[in-house]
Design a protein around this motif. Structure first.
Motif, PDB file in Angstrom:
ATOM      1  N   ALA A 142       4.490   5.238  -5.904  1.00  0.00           N
ATOM      2  CA  ALA A 142       5.411   3.961  -5.711  1.00  0.00           C
ATOM      3  C   ALA A 142       4.430   3.012  -5.359  1.00  0.00           C
ATOM      4  O   ALA A 142       4.354   1.761  -5.726  1.00  0.00           O
ATOM      5  CB  ALA A 142       6.133   4.246  -4.763  1.00  0.00           C
ATOM      6  N   ALA A 143       3.116   3.469  -4.565  1.00  0.00           N
ATOM      7  CA  ALA A 143       2.187   2.688  -4.199  1.00  0.00           C
ATOM      8  C   ALA A 143       1.247   2.121  -5.256  1.00  0.00           C
ATOM      9  O   ALA A 143       0.932   0.914  -5.462  1.00  0.00           O
ATOM     10  CB  ALA A 143       1.257   3.350  -3.082  1.00  0.00           C
ATOM     11  N   PHE A 144       0.949   2.953  -6.304  1.00  0.00           N
ATOM     12  CA  PHE A 144       0.391   2.576  -7.498  1.00  0.00           C
ATOM     13  C   PHE A 144       1.189   1.715  -8.239  1.00  0.00           C
ATOM     14  O   PHE A 144       0.464   0.348  -8.976  1.00  0.00           O
ATOM     15  CB  PHE A 144       0.115   3.906  -8.281  1.00  0.00           C
ATOM     16  CG  PHE A 144      -0.608   3.858  -9.843  1.00  0.00           C
ATOM     17  CD1 PHE A 144      -2.085   3.326  -9.550  1.00  0.00           C
ATOM     18  CD2 PHE A 144      -0.072   3.770 -10.771  1.00  0.00           C
ATOM     19  CE1 PHE A 144      -2.615   2.909 -10.778  1.00  0.00           C
ATOM     20  CE2 PHE A 144      -0.673   3.801 -12.190  1.00  0.00           C
ATOM     21  CZ  PHE A 144      -2.105   3.330 -12.084  1.00  0.00           C
ATOM     22  N   GLU A 145       2.308   2.114  -8.654  1.00  0.00           N
ATOM     23  CA  GLU A 145       3.251   0.949  -9.420  1.00  0.00           C
ATOM     24  C   GLU A 145       3.274  -0.542  -8.800  1.00  0.00           C
ATOM     25  O   GLU A 145       3.092  -1.412  -9.354  1.00  0.00           O
ATOM     26  CB  GLU A 145       4.675   1.607  -9.429  1.00  0.00           C
ATOM     27  CG  GLU A 145       5.509   0.725 -10.088  1.00  0.00           C
ATOM     28  CD  GLU A 145       6.981   1.068 -10.293  1.00  0.00           C
ATOM     29  OE1 GLU A 145       7.700   0.520 -10.768  1.00  0.00           O
ATOM     30  OE2 GLU A 145       7.349   2.057  -9.280  1.00  0.00           O
ATOM     31  N   VAL A 151      -6.657   3.970   0.086  1.00  0.00           N
ATOM     32  CA  VAL A 151      -6.165   2.960   1.137  1.00  0.00           C
ATOM     33  C   VAL A 151      -4.698   3.605   1.302  1.00  0.00           C
ATOM     34  O   VAL A 151      -4.264   3.431   2.332  1.00  0.00           O
ATOM     35  CB  VAL A 151      -5.861   1.402   0.392  1.00  0.00           C
ATOM     36  CG1 VAL A 151      -5.079   0.525   1.568  1.00  0.00           C
ATOM     37  CG2 VAL A 151      -7.462   0.902   0.322  1.00  0.00           C
ATOM     38  N   ASP A 152      -3.890   3.647   0.206  1.00  0.00           N
ATOM     39  CA  ASP A 152      -2.155   4.135   0.555  1.00  0.00           C
ATOM     40  C   ASP A 152      -2.193   5.492   0.773  1.00  0.00           C
ATOM     41  O   ASP A 152      -1.319   5.750   1.630  1.00  0.00           O
ATOM     42  CB  ASP A 152      -1.516   3.408  -0.715  1.00  0.00           C
ATOM     43  CG  ASP A 152      -1.565   1.857  -0.906  1.00  0.00           C
ATOM     44  OD1 ASP A 152      -1.167   1.292  -0.221  1.00  0.00           O
ATOM     45  OD2 ASP A 152      -2.149   1.563  -2.142  1.00  0.00           O
ATOM     46  N   VAL A 153      -2.905   6.479   0.320  1.00  0.00           N
ATOM     47  CA  VAL A 153      -2.737   7.766   0.556  1.00  0.00           C
ATOM     48  C   VAL A 153      -3.504   8.419   1.617  1.00  0.00           C
ATOM     49  O   VAL A 153      -3.019   8.816   2.732  1.00  0.00           O
ATOM     50  CB  VAL A 153      -2.955   8.513  -0.610  1.00  0.00           C
ATOM     51  CG1 VAL A 153      -2.681  10.195  -0.591  1.00  0.00           C
ATOM     52  CG2 VAL A 153      -2.044   7.944  -1.860  1.00  0.00           C
ATOM     53  N   LEU A 154      -4.844   8.010   1.497  1.00  0.00           N
ATOM     54  CA  LEU A 154      -5.699   8.653   2.461  1.00  0.00           C
ATOM     55  C   LEU A 154      -5.759   8.046   3.944  1.00  0.00           C
ATOM     56  O   LEU A 154      -6.236   8.851   4.810  1.00  0.00           O
ATOM     57  CB  LEU A 154      -7.381   8.840   1.728  1.00  0.00           C
ATOM     58  CG  LEU A 154      -7.372   9.634   0.635  1.00  0.00           C
ATOM     59  CD1 LEU A 154      -8.856   9.566  -0.014  1.00  0.00           C
ATOM     60  CD2 LEU A 154      -6.925  11.230   0.987  1.00  0.00           C
ATOM     61  N   THR A 155      -5.649   6.761   3.731  1.00  0.00           N
ATOM     62  CA  THR A 155      -5.673   6.022   5.103  1.00  0.00           C
ATOM     63  C   THR A 155      -4.633   5.501   5.484  1.00  0.00           C
ATOM     64  O   THR A 155      -4.302   4.600   6.535  1.00  0.00           O
ATOM     65  CB  THR A 155      -7.042   4.984   5.171  1.00  0.00           C
ATOM     66  OG1 THR A 155      -6.530   4.044   3.965  1.00  0.00           O
ATOM     67  CG2 THR A 155      -8.222   5.691   4.908  1.00  0.00           C
ATOM     68  N   GLU A 187      -0.441   1.236   4.417  1.00  0.00           N
ATOM     69  CA  GLU A 187       0.803   0.344   4.240  1.00  0.00           C
ATOM     70  C   GLU A 187       1.087   0.100   5.701  1.00  0.00           C
ATOM     71  O   GLU A 187       2.087  -0.683   6.063  1.00  0.00           O
ATOM     72  CB  GLU A 187       1.791   1.064   3.557  1.00  0.00           C
ATOM     73  CG  GLU A 187       2.727   2.447   4.066  1.00  0.00           C
ATOM     74  CD  GLU A 187       1.841   3.579   4.185  1.00  0.00           C
ATOM     75  OE1 GLU A 187       2.619   4.667   4.391  1.00  0.00           O
ATOM     76  OE2 GLU A 187       0.723   3.425   3.527  1.00  0.00           O
ATOM     77  N   PHE A 188       0.705   0.897   6.642  1.00  0.00           N
ATOM     78  CA  PHE A 188       1.231   0.513   8.097  1.00  0.00           C
ATOM     79  C   PHE A 188       0.256  -0.377   8.572  1.00  0.00           C
ATOM     80  O   PHE A 188      -0.853  -0.173   9.004  1.00  0.00           O
ATOM     81  CB  PHE A 188       1.174   2.118   8.785  1.00  0.00           C
ATOM     82  CG  PHE A 188       2.035   2.907   8.408  1.00  0.00           C
ATOM     83  CD1 PHE A 188       3.348   2.899   8.539  1.00  0.00           C
ATOM     84  CD2 PHE A 188       1.640   4.187   7.937  1.00  0.00           C
ATOM     85  CE1 PHE A 188       4.217   3.848   8.123  1.00  0.00           C
ATOM     86  CE2 PHE A 188       2.502   5.025   7.533  1.00  0.00           C
ATOM     87  CZ  PHE A 188       3.846   5.254   7.623  1.00  0.00           C
ATOM     88  N   CYS A 189       0.848  -1.270   8.896  1.00  0.00           N
ATOM     89  CA  CYS A 189      -0.039  -2.458   9.482  1.00  0.00           C
ATOM     90  C   CYS A 189      -0.151  -2.250  11.108  1.00  0.00           C
ATOM     91  O   CYS A 189      -1.057  -2.704  11.651  1.00  0.00           O
ATOM     92  CB  CYS A 189       1.155  -3.896   9.330  1.00  0.00           C
ATOM     93  SG  CYS A 189       1.065  -4.198   7.734  1.00  0.00           S
ATOM     94  N   ASN A 190       0.742  -1.595  11.772  1.00  0.00           N
ATOM     95  CA  ASN A 190       0.786  -1.138  13.182  1.00  0.00           C
ATOM     96  C   ASN A 190      -0.175  -0.104  13.302  1.00  0.00           C
ATOM     97  O   ASN A 190      -0.082   1.166  12.679  1.00  0.00           O
ATOM     98  CB  ASN A 190       1.968  -0.839  13.756  1.00  0.00           C
ATOM     99  CG  ASN A 190       2.048  -0.658  15.060  1.00  0.00           C
ATOM    100  OD1 ASN A 190       1.645   0.466  15.527  1.00  0.00           O
ATOM    101  ND2 ASN A 190       2.154  -1.347  15.993  1.00  0.00           N
TER     102      ASN A 190
END
Length: 279
Positions: free
Chosen positions: A225-228, A77-81, A84-87
């Motif tokens: 950071a995303a994992f934490e 979710v956070d790295v491959l796609t 974190e960007f809602c826009n």
């Protein structure tokens, strides 16, 4: 043009060993710059200290199986796609730039080290991927720079305004753009190919040599950071931030609409405020 290895063709002017040495130096600069950035900013120390605090203050312990699940979700979710960007526009621009850069860099290294001269014919797929990767960087990067940047799109700033935070995207766009122009001129036998190659080398050196002063190292910190963040939510600490997880959804919606309604319409800029769709 799209199926010929520009580096192999240029080997008659610059020996392959020189180009290979340059690539190795760029890799060393990235590694050294990232380590310097970690030490100078204390990023690694902050991460591990925050990790220990989160485990100590957590309302529940996160088991090994859940950690693996969180790690997989972070990667997908956070790295491959870039979740974190809602826009949607910003996410697409980011993905185009990120995957284009990866394809461009990998194919560059493969062509320089694996097929350095015309005596070792390059599979046509490699130059094609090199061009596709470079064009993806240009589409995503220029789209972001001129149309999506918050200070330009939402705050009415000039697209020509430069800040130190812009060093990475500008040097990336300069390096890839000049590289594509050089390859085009060289394949066509156009004048000025050597000039653009020199500019290409300068821009590439700035890109990989400016890691301590640009956002280049951000790509290495982002997964951690995303994992934490996900782990802190799972164990209940939520990085010591308030959450609305137990609030009524309709109440959240009404609260958001009230904040939007009460905000000043010109934001102090003398222009009409646009809906918050750029963040």
């Amino acid at each position: 043009m799209f199926t010929s290895n520009p580096f192999a063709e240029f080997s008659a002017t610059i020996p392959p060993a020189v180009m290979q040495t340059f690539v190795v130096i760029m890799i060393v600069l990235v590694a050294a710059g990232t380590l310097f950035d970690i030490i100078h900013k204390g990023s690694a120390r902050y991460f591990f200290e925050n990790w220990r605090k989160s485990k100590r203050k957590g309302a529940k312990q996160v088991g090994g199986g859940e950690l693996v699940s969180i790690a997989i979700k972070t990667g997908v979710v956070d790295v491959l796609t870039s979740g974190e960007f809602c826009n949607a526009r910003r996410r697409i621009a980011h993905l185009l730039t990120m995957y284009g850069f990866l394809i461009y860099v990998v194919t560059t290294a493969v062509m320089i080290f694996g097929y350095p001269t015309a005596a070792t014919p390059t599979p046509s797929i490699l130059p094609m991927l090199w061009w596709i990767g470079g064009l993806m960087v240009c589409v995503g990067g220029y789209w972001f720079w001129f149309f999506i940047r918050v200070d330009v799109a939402a705050e009415g700033g000039s697209p020509l305004r430069l800040m130190r935070a812009d060093l990475f995207i500008l040097s990336l766009l300069a390096s890839v753009t000049l590289g594509l122009i050089w390859a085009f001129l060289q394949t066509r036998g156009g004048a000025g190919a050597n000039v653009f190659f020199g500019l290409y080398i300068i821009a590439t050196t700035v890109l990989f040599g400016s890691v301590p002063w640009s956002k280049f190292a951000h790509m290495f910190f982002k997964p951690a950071a995303a994992f934490e963040k996900r782990v802190s939510k799972a164990n209940g600490t939520a990085e010591n931030l308030p959450t609305l997880t137990r609030a009524d959804p309709e109440q959240q919606k009404r609260h958001s609409m009230e904040l939007l309604r009460d905000a000043p319409m010109d934001m102090g800029l003398g222009i009409k405020r646009e809906p918050p769709r750029h963040y």
